[in-house]
Design a protein around this motif. Structure first.
Motif, PDB file in Angstrom:
ATOM      1  N   SER A  49      -2.416  -4.367  -3.414  1.00  0.00           N
ATOM      2  CA  SER A  49      -2.848  -3.623  -2.211  1.00  0.00           C
ATOM      3  C   SER A  49      -4.354  -3.401  -2.179  1.00  0.00           C
TER       4      SER A  49
ATOM      5  N   LEU B 289       0.198  -2.091  -6.706  1.00  0.00           N
ATOM      6  CA  LEU B 289      -1.076  -1.378  -6.632  1.00  0.00           C
ATOM      7  C   LEU B 289      -2.236  -2.375  -6.654  1.00  0.00           C
TER       8      LEU B 289
ATOM      9  N   ALA C 100       2.740   1.617  -3.343  1.00  0.00           N
ATOM     10  CA  ALA C 100       2.057   1.669  -4.627  1.00  0.00           C
ATOM     11  C   ALA C 100       1.023   2.766  -4.783  1.00  0.00           C
ATOM     12  N   ARG C 101       0.340   3.122  -3.723  1.00  0.00           N
ATOM     13  CA  ARG C 101      -0.787   4.044  -3.899  1.00  0.00           C
ATOM     14  C   ARG C 101      -0.300   5.448  -4.196  1.00  0.00           C
TER      15      ARG C 101
ATOM     16  N   THR D  36       4.931   5.535 -11.993  1.00  0.00           N
ATOM     17  CA  THR D  36       5.417   4.338 -11.315  1.00  0.00           C
ATOM     18  C   THR D  36       6.081   3.421 -12.356  1.00  0.00           C
TER      19      THR D  36
ATOM     20  N   TYR E 232       0.834  -1.197   0.000  1.00  0.00           N
ATOM     21  CA  TYR E 232       0.000   0.000   0.000  1.00  0.00           C
ATOM     22  C   TYR E 232       0.873   1.252   0.000  1.00  0.00           C
TER      23      TYR E 232
END
Ligand SMILES: C[S@@+](CC[C@H](N)C(=O)[O-])C[C@H]1O[C@@H](n2cnc3c(N)ncnc32)[C@H](O)[C@@H]1O
Length: 245
Positions: A196, A193, A23-24, A185, A20
């Protein structure tokens, strides 16, 4: 989704706190400014690993973070030691009455029980304070984005109430603002992502592995992505703000 499923999903984030945090995406500055204005002390409610807290700190606000998952909270404390962080929920923050100038719930209002959260948020706000709700939503009109998230959702996605038009008394009417940004990214970032997402986190291990392999196939095979190190994920940010009457 049943209540048990919803609770399991809401609690699932802790298990993927690392993915999380990596990736977020964060939140754009114009969204932060719309949601909290010149509020001095801001509560980031359902703060997770601190994505929105980080944007608030960068914009010069004093931040209090409240989050139910101890693992998410541990990430937040490590990343943002200057933030006052507490374990709690939108329904029971544990904060003193009238102790913050604004509250923001980033990507989390769809997890809360509004019947209990609205009075709790009103309690911790100073008179004239505001509640801001924000969601980042991927732009699914881009072909590879749609292909990846069709796989990641498989009809299981809990619908996000990004169009919350009222929270009711003692708050006034909704003020709305929308903006766009790109999250930069790479291939591993997209896999994180997907990993998560609450629905993916709670899948049995073999189904989870198959799903991530199918996503990797899209990333490796799609003409817009093949051979590229950098991947740009387009997002729309939906903001709604309610002022305490
Ligand atoms: C999608 S994450 C968003 C985290 C963070 N606000 C962000 O923008 O990255 C949803 C968060 O809501 C939290 N959450 C779930 N149920 C909650 C509740 N009842 N009250 C407050 N937070 C809750 C989860 O633990 C998780 O950290």
């Amino acid at each position: 989704m049943t209540t048990v499923d919803a609770t399991q999903h809401a609690r699932s984030f802790g298990a993927a706190a690392d993915s999380y945090a990596r990736a977020r995406p964060g939140y754009p500055r114009d969204a932060v400014d719309f949601l909290v204005g010149d509020a001095a002390r801001v509560l980031d409610l359902g703060a997770g690993t601190g994505k929105f807290s980080q944007a608030l700190v960068a914009a010069g606000h004093e931040v209090v973070a409240v989050e139910p998952s101890t693992r998410m909270l541990a990430q937040l404390r490590e990343a943002l030691p200057e933030v006052e962080a507490h374990e709690g929920s939108a329904e029971a923050t544990g904060l003193a009455s009238g102790s913050v100038d604004a509250v923001v719930v980033a990507q989390a209002w769809h997890w809360v029980d509004p019947g209990r959260a609205v009075p709790e948020v009103a309690r911790v706000l100073r008179p004239g304070g505001s509640l801001g709700l924000v969601w980042n939503v991927r732009d699914d009109t881009v072909d590879w984005v749609r292909q990846v998230w069709d796989l990641a959702q498989r009809g299981q996605e809990q619908e996000m109430r990004t169009d919350t038009t009222e929270v009711g008394p003692p708050f006034g009417p909704a003020h709305r603002f929308g903006t766009r940004f790109e999250h930069v990214t790479d291939r591993a970032g997209i896999l994180d992502l997907v990993a998560s997402r609450s629905y993916v986190i709670v899948l049995p291990e073999d189904e989870r592995r198959d799903l991530l392999a199918a996503v990797a196939d899209v990333l490796d095979g799609h003409p817009d992505l093949r051979g590229r190190d950098e991947v740009r994920v387009p997002y729309r940010t939906h903001c709604t703000r309610f002022v305490l009457r």
